[in-house]
Structure formats: C-alpha cells, structure tokens
Scaffold this motif. Structure first.
Motif, PDB file in Angstrom:
ATOM      1  N   PHE A   1       0.950  -1.360   0.058  1.00  0.00           N
ATOM      2  CA  PHE A   1       0.089  -0.246  -0.008  1.00  0.00           C
ATOM      3  C   PHE A   1       0.965   1.165   0.107  1.00  0.00           C
ATOM      4  O   PHE A   1       1.951   1.272   0.804  1.00  0.00           O
ATOM      5  N   ILE A   2       0.382   2.079  -0.838  1.00  0.00           N
ATOM      6  CA  ILE A   2       1.118   3.440  -1.156  1.00  0.00           C
ATOM      7  C   ILE A   2       0.098   4.725  -0.782  1.00  0.00           C
ATOM      8  O   ILE A   2      -0.858   4.568  -0.950  1.00  0.00           O
ATOM      9  N   THR A   3       0.886   5.597   0.028  1.00  0.00           N
ATOM     10  CA  THR A   3       0.032   6.690   0.211  1.00  0.00           C
ATOM     11  C   THR A   3       1.114   8.068  -0.204  1.00  0.00           C
ATOM     12  O   THR A   3       2.056   7.775  -0.053  1.00  0.00           O
TER      13      THR A   3
ATOM     14  N   THR B   1      12.405   6.229  -4.462  1.00  0.00           N
ATOM     15  CA  THR B   1      11.065   6.095  -5.242  1.00  0.00           C
ATOM     16  C   THR B   1      11.154   6.519  -6.613  1.00  0.00           C
ATOM     17  O   THR B   1      10.568   5.745  -7.371  1.00  0.00           O
ATOM     18  N   GLY B   2      12.030   7.343  -7.120  1.00  0.00           N
ATOM     19  CA  GLY B   2      11.980   7.652  -8.555  1.00  0.00           C
ATOM     20  C   GLY B   2      12.772   6.438  -9.311  1.00  0.00           C
ATOM     21  O   GLY B   2      12.268   6.159 -10.349  1.00  0.00           O
ATOM     22  N   MET B   3      13.724   5.757  -8.939  1.00  0.00           N
ATOM     23  CA  MET B   3      14.582   4.838  -9.686  1.00  0.00           C
ATOM     24  C   MET B   3      13.333   3.645  -9.682  1.00  0.00           C
ATOM     25  O   MET B   3      13.442   2.731 -10.808  1.00  0.00           O
ATOM     26  N   VAL B   4      12.776   3.230  -8.651  1.00  0.00           N
ATOM     27  CA  VAL B   4      11.519   2.065  -8.759  1.00  0.00           C
ATOM     28  C   VAL B   4      10.598   2.498  -9.789  1.00  0.00           C
ATOM     29  O   VAL B   4      10.140   1.659 -10.638  1.00  0.00           O
ATOM     30  N   GLY B   5      10.118   3.649  -9.730  1.00  0.00           N
ATOM     31  CA  GLY B   5       9.056   4.190 -10.774  1.00  0.00           C
ATOM     32  C   GLY B   5       9.735   4.192 -12.129  1.00  0.00           C
ATOM     33  O   GLY B   5       8.947   4.229 -13.229  1.00  0.00           O
TER      34      GLY B   5
ATOM     35  N   GLY C   1      24.322   4.766   8.410  1.00  0.00           N
ATOM     36  CA  GLY C   1      23.068   3.903   8.678  1.00  0.00           C
ATOM     37  C   GLY C   1      21.811   4.751   8.157  1.00  0.00           C
ATOM     38  O   GLY C   1      21.865   5.896   8.405  1.00  0.00           O
ATOM     39  N   THR C   2      20.810   4.027   7.634  1.00  0.00           N
ATOM     40  CA  THR C   2      19.621   4.405   7.234  1.00  0.00           C
ATOM     41  C   THR C   2      18.676   3.498   7.209  1.00  0.00           C
ATOM     42  O   THR C   2      18.852   2.340   6.857  1.00  0.00           O
ATOM     43  N   PRO C   3      17.191   3.806   7.373  1.00  0.00           N
ATOM     44  CA  PRO C   3      16.272   2.671   7.377  1.00  0.00           C
ATOM     45  C   PRO C   3      15.333   2.708   6.050  1.00  0.00           C
ATOM     46  O   PRO C   3      14.089   2.226   6.138  1.00  0.00           O
ATOM     47  N   THR C   4      15.880   3.306   4.963  1.00  0.00           N
ATOM     48  CA  THR C   4      15.057   3.532   3.893  1.00  0.00           C
ATOM     49  C   THR C   4      14.799   2.227   3.243  1.00  0.00           C
ATOM     50  O   THR C   4      15.687   1.468   3.067  1.00  0.00           O
ATOM     51  N   GLY C   5      13.599   2.140   2.677  1.00  0.00           N
ATOM     52  CA  GLY C   5      13.089   0.745   2.114  1.00  0.00           C
ATOM     53  C   GLY C   5      12.240   1.239   0.965  1.00  0.00           C
ATOM     54  O   GLY C   5      11.912   2.465   0.777  1.00  0.00           O
TER      55      GLY C   5
ATOM     56  N   GLN D   1      10.020  -1.637   5.965  1.00  0.00           N
ATOM     57  CA  GLN D   1      10.226  -0.152   5.697  1.00  0.00           C
ATOM     58  C   GLN D   1       9.863   0.003   4.099  1.00  0.00           C
ATOM     59  O   GLN D   1      10.667  -0.124   3.213  1.00  0.00           O
ATOM     60  N   ASP D   2       8.613   0.557   4.067  1.00  0.00           N
ATOM     61  CA  ASP D   2       8.141   0.652   2.668  1.00  0.00           C
ATOM     62  C   ASP D   2       7.949   2.201   2.571  1.00  0.00           C
ATOM     63  O   ASP D   2       6.945   2.813   2.742  1.00  0.00           O
ATOM     64  N   ASP D   3       9.264   2.981   2.274  1.00  0.00           N
ATOM     65  CA  ASP D   3       9.181   4.343   2.045  1.00  0.00           C
ATOM     66  C   ASP D   3       8.749   4.819   0.662  1.00  0.00           C
ATOM     67  O   ASP D   3       9.069   4.047  -0.263  1.00  0.00           O
ATOM     68  N   PHE D   4       7.813   5.675   0.426  1.00  0.00           N
ATOM     69  CA  PHE D   4       7.448   6.080  -0.904  1.00  0.00           C
ATOM     70  C   PHE D   4       7.280   7.846  -0.806  1.00  0.00           C
ATOM     71  O   PHE D   4       6.455   8.402  -0.241  1.00  0.00           O
ATOM     72  N   ILE D   5       8.226   8.629  -1.378  1.00  0.00           N
ATOM     73  CA  ILE D   5       7.975   9.871  -1.382  1.00  0.00           C
ATOM     74  C   ILE D   5       8.193  10.733  -2.817  1.00  0.00           C
ATOM     75  O   ILE D   5       9.286  10.452  -3.218  1.00  0.00           O
ATOM     76  N   PRO D   6       7.202  10.898  -3.556  1.00  0.00           N
ATOM     77  CA  PRO D   6       7.418  11.593  -4.930  1.00  0.00           C
ATOM     78  C   PRO D   6       8.162  12.798  -4.905  1.00  0.00           C
ATOM     79  O   PRO D   6       8.140  13.434  -3.808  1.00  0.00           O
ATOM     80  N   TRP D   7       8.861  13.116  -5.633  1.00  0.00           N
ATOM     81  CA  TRP D   7       9.769  14.310  -5.714  1.00  0.00           C
ATOM     82  C   TRP D   7       8.699  15.372  -6.444  1.00  0.00           C
ATOM     83  O   TRP D   7       8.027  15.453  -7.362  1.00  0.00           O
ATOM     84  N   LYS D   8       8.371  16.495  -5.355  1.00  0.00           N
ATOM     85  CA  LYS D   8       7.431  17.690  -5.925  1.00  0.00           C
ATOM     86  C   LYS D   8       8.386  18.794  -6.421  1.00  0.00           C
ATOM     87  O   LYS D   8       9.112  19.516  -5.719  1.00  0.00           O
TER      88      LYS D   8
END
Length: 538
Positions: free
Chosen positions: A193-195, A440-444, A457-461, A526-533
């Motif tokens: 799920f993405i928001t 987010t952009g690379m996966v898109g 260290g970073t928790p990004t997923g 760690q399901d992170d999703f932030i589009p570039w605005k």
C-alpha cells in the motif's frame, strides 16, 4: 597490517585517514613519510602538500574544493579551511573507452524471477494499492488494515507484543527478538500500500509527473496488478493517469482496478467493491511462479545515503564493480541523485555513448542547479551535518565518492524523473539526492532491486522493490546489524579487494532477486514512498 592512510588516485593532493591518528604521528604512503599535525579522526582528509589560499583540492582525480586559508602538509581539512569548488562542464570533450570486467563466471548465470508478458522479469510479485490524490489516503489506510490482518500479511510487531505484555502485567524481556509468525493466506504474492501527499493543490506539472511515476510503479516488473483510488475532482484525473500508462506501454495488460469515490457514493459501498474485486485479482496473481531468467533482466537501482568518509573507497566502488559486471552482461544499472554528481559531470558526459544524451545531462544539471539557486540555496549546501562530521566537507568531495556506485561503464541513456529505463547498460536518472525521493524515482523508472550504500546507517526501504543496505565500515554493520545486509569494511582493513567485494555484492543481489533471501529493509517493513515535488503549492 592495515594501512593508516590512503591516496585514492595518483594525482590527488590529499589522503584519507583509515584510522584515528594522533598529533605528531608518523605515517607512510608508498614509502613517503607524513607527519600528522593535529589529531585526526578516521575518514577525514589530510593535506598531502602545502596549500595556499585558493589552491585547488584534488581528490578522486577531480577538483573537490579550494583552500580558504593556508593548510600545511599533514594538517586536517575542515569546513573552516576548505570551501566547495568544482569544474564546470560545457560539452563532451572526448569519448572514454571502456574495458569491461571479466564476465566468464556471470554471463550464463540466472536468477529466479517473475516473468511478465512485456518481457520484463520481476524480483517480487506484488499487488499494489495506491491513491491518485492524498484525499484517498484514509481509505488506503483502512484497506491496508483490513488486508494485512485478514490475509495474515507479515509478522506481528515485537513492539505490539511488548505493549500487550505491559497491559497484561506480564514479565517481559526487552531484549526478546522473537516475532510471532503468521500463517499467510497467500504465499506467492505481497500486498502493498502506498500513500502520498500529491495529486492536487500544486501546479499541474506536479500532477502529471506524479501520474508518470505511479504509471511506472504499475509497469515495474515486480508488480502483477494494482488497485487505484480516485476522489474525482483532483488535478490528477483518472484520464491523466491512464494516458501516462498508455504513453509508457500501450499494450500493458496487467489488471488495474480503478475506483472513483465521488461516482460510487458511500464509503462502505466503495470499500466493499474494492475488497471483493481486489481479492479476486490477488488470488489470481498468487498463481504466478518464479522461473529462471538471465541477469540481463535485472534493473538495478544504485543509491547512497548517510554517507561517510569511507563510502567512496569501500562500499561505493565495490557496488560500482558489481554495476559494471551487470552492465557487461546486458543488465541495466541506474545511477541517480544529480546533486551528488556535482564535480564529476565531465567524466559522465564523456562516458555518454551519444552526444544527445551528453547534452541532455548537461542541460538537466544546469536546470536543476538553477532552480536550487533560485530558491536561495545551491549544490554546495548538499552535504548533511552527518556527512561533514564523518569527513565529507564539500559537495564535490561527496559527489566524487558517490559517483563510484556507477562504476566505469558507458552511459547508454540519460533520463528525466518519471521516464522509464528501456536500454541495457548504465542509465543516468535525474532525481534529488534525498534518499527516499531518489529511491522512489528509480523504482518508478523500472528498478526491480536497489542496493543502498551507507556509512552512517539509514532505514530507507521501498514497497515494491527489495532495498539492500551495504555498509562502508564494519563498525556500522555491527552497531546496526538489523538493517545492514552486506559489510564492505574488509576493504578498509585491506582484507578484500574492491573486485572481490563487488562480486560478493552481486551474488547477494542474485539471492535476493531469486527470493532465497529477504532484504532486511523488507523484514523490517520499511516501505517508503515520497514523490519528488518540483513545483510550489497553489
């Protein structure tokens, strides 16, 4: 015996401390002695010559700064005596020839992936829920709660068990790491799920860019189908999203279920319809099985974040070697984070296979930098406090190390944010340096797996693509063992070569891509999703 200092390239006029060094300590590099003039922490840079004001600081063979005060040979470089400076690129000056690595052990290797009708092969099998506008986030969260609980997705959080025991007054062990395993309803598909906060209220271009990004997530080979929620009145209309899908792939045949709340009526009617239809789609997608695929089907996102002074000499060049092997066998590595390519543009321009891509890269970099300056900042402000504390004191210094993730292979394509990777070989993708926005952009753009180097260290997923964490140093790997998948600290200690470590990274990629191992970011949810605005809010 471990070396105490290292010079990355022969033309460099600074060295890197590999261990903590004391004032007046004598160290040697290539039989040349150096007296350390002040206490220097590992990862920081030491002058290898005397610098006068405005003298150039050279590292990784490129300009990374200028002296703003006299610096004696043996003294440490700091933000007080060095400022950012980088070479400006105007055009392609030559074509760099490439000698590929030996791929005899890799050209016939395969991974077990999910084959899609368009010829792509995924590393995961995901049914994806997302909104076209932030107004639908609440409904997405309800659906997430319903599906995760009733389909027994994932594991019960340790913290939930902890709170339950506290409520019941039970004795607890705060170090107990056990998860309660849940018997999943479907074992061959993930439901994600993405928001997001976009889709309306900004400029129309942001809505169109978001449509392209979301269409890329549907196109991504890791996705088998999607459920899409629309309110109805937002900027990102269903028609805009559908047009983005058609422009991306006019023959896309994945099941895509789209619902518009203002046309359906009550929330109950909307959610009931979504649940019934989506369950059928998920059940059907669960029947898709993994099959062998050549490594050329992998699209590999190359990311770094929480970088330190070792990132550019251990984790990044090791990943770069893995990237070169993948490019040589016909795979598609993706290098992004344009603010972190500042200072190495000339090399990348000269690596472009065609002049059109070389010119486009220059134009994208100039436009990006101009927009940053118009906002009152600049690329020189890119290094974070953590970067600076661990030895990356200028943006060019950080960029020269970050670019090592892209190896040495030719640049086959230059893409803007939201464009999809279609060519084998190294692709440059314009994204911010922000970890989550870049990933987010690379996966898109089609990345089916991401390797993320880090020194701090970073928790990004990511919700649909495995994100593997590679530490630049062993101290981090021990301290944050729950998030680090691969440790390249052996390079710093002189126990392994960059090439050996690069091959280990590629082996790990194949195991995760085949479903034999889970990325720790996935285990931790760690399901992170932030589009570039890019634009402003209206």
């Amino acid at each position: 015996m471990q070396k105490k200092i290292i010079k990355v390239q022969a033309e460099d006029n600074v060295v890197i401390a590999l261990t903590d060094l004391k004032k007046n300590e004598h160290v040697t590099f290539n039989k040349e002695s150096l007296v350390v003039l002040s206490d220097t922490k590992a990862k920081h840079k030491i002058a290898y010559v005397d610098f006068e004001v405005n003298d150039s600081i050279i590292m990784y063979g490129v300009l990374v700064g200028k002296a703003v005060a006299p610096i004696k040979k043996g003294d440490v470089l700091t933000t007080e005596n060095v400022k950012h400076e980088s070479e400006k690129v105007l055009a392609k000056t030559k074509t760099i020839t490439w000698t590929p690595p030996d791929i005899s052990n890799w050209k016939n290797r395969t991974f077990m992936g999910y084959h899609r009708s368009d010829g792509q092969v995924g590393t995961k099998n995901v049914w994806l829920f997302f909104p076209l506008v932030f107004c639908e986030n609440r409904n997405i969260e309800v659906l997430k709660d319903v599906f995760e609980k009733e389909l027994h997705i994932g594991k019960e959080h340790k913290q939930r068990q902890l709170l339950r025991n506290l409520v019941l007054g039970n004795d607890i062990d705060f170090n107990d790491s056990k998860h309660q395993e849940l018997e999943q309803t479907f074992n061959n598909i993930d439901v994600k799920f993405i928001t997001h906060q976009g889709g309306c209220g900004g400029i129309r271009q942001d809505a169109q860019t978001l449509a392209k990004l979301l269409a890329g997530y549907v196109k991504n080979p890791n996705v088998s189908g999607a459920t899409v929620l629309s309110l109805g009145c937002q900027n990102l209309q269903i028609e805009i999203f559908n047009n983005a899908l058609k422009e991306l792939d006019s023959k896309l045949d994945k099941p895509i279920l789209i619902y518009e709340q203002q046309q359906v009526g009550t929330v109950d009617d909307l959610l009931n319809n979504i649940i019934k239809d989506s369950f059928k789609g998920i059940k059907a997608a669960n029947s898709i099985k993994r099959k062998p695929a050549p490594l050329s089907k992998l699209k590999l996102g190359l990311e770094c974040g929480g970088s330190d002074g070792f990132s550019g000499i251990s984790a990044n060049p090791a990943l770069g070697y893995a990237s070169d092997i993948l490019a040589a066998v016909g795979g598609s590595p993706i290098l992004s984070e344009f603010p972190e390519l500042c200072g190495v543009e000339q090399e990348l321009v000269n690596r472009c296979v065609n002049n059109t891509d070389a010119e486009r890269f220059i134009d994208l970099m100039k436009a990006y930098e101009a927009s940053v300056e118009a906002a009152g900042s600049g690329f020189d402000m890119n290094p974070s406090p953590g970067n600076i504390k661990d030895g990356l004191i200028t943006d060019a210094m950080k960029s020269a190390g970050a670019a090592k993730k892209g190896g040495t292979s030719p640049v086959e394509a230059v893409l803007d944010y939201g464009e999809y990777v279609n060519l084998p070989g190294l692709n440059l993708l314009c994204t911010p340096g922000n970890d989550v926005e870049s990933t987010t952009g690379m996966v898109g753009s089609g990345a089916s797996i991401v390797v993320f180097t880090t020194g701090l260290g970073t928790p990004t997923g990511n919700p649909i693509a495995p994100v593997l964490k590679v530490s630049s140093n062993s101290e981090l790997a021990k301290r944050m063992s729950d998030i680090i998948d691969i440790d390249t600290g052996a390079i710093i200690r002189g126990e392994k070569s960059i090439e050996e470590m690069g091959e280990e990274i590629l082996e790990y990629i194949i195991e995760v891509a085949s479903g034999e191992k889970d990325a720790k970011s996935a285990v931790l949810g760690q399901d992170d999703f932030i589009p570039w605005k890019r634009g402003v809010s209206l």
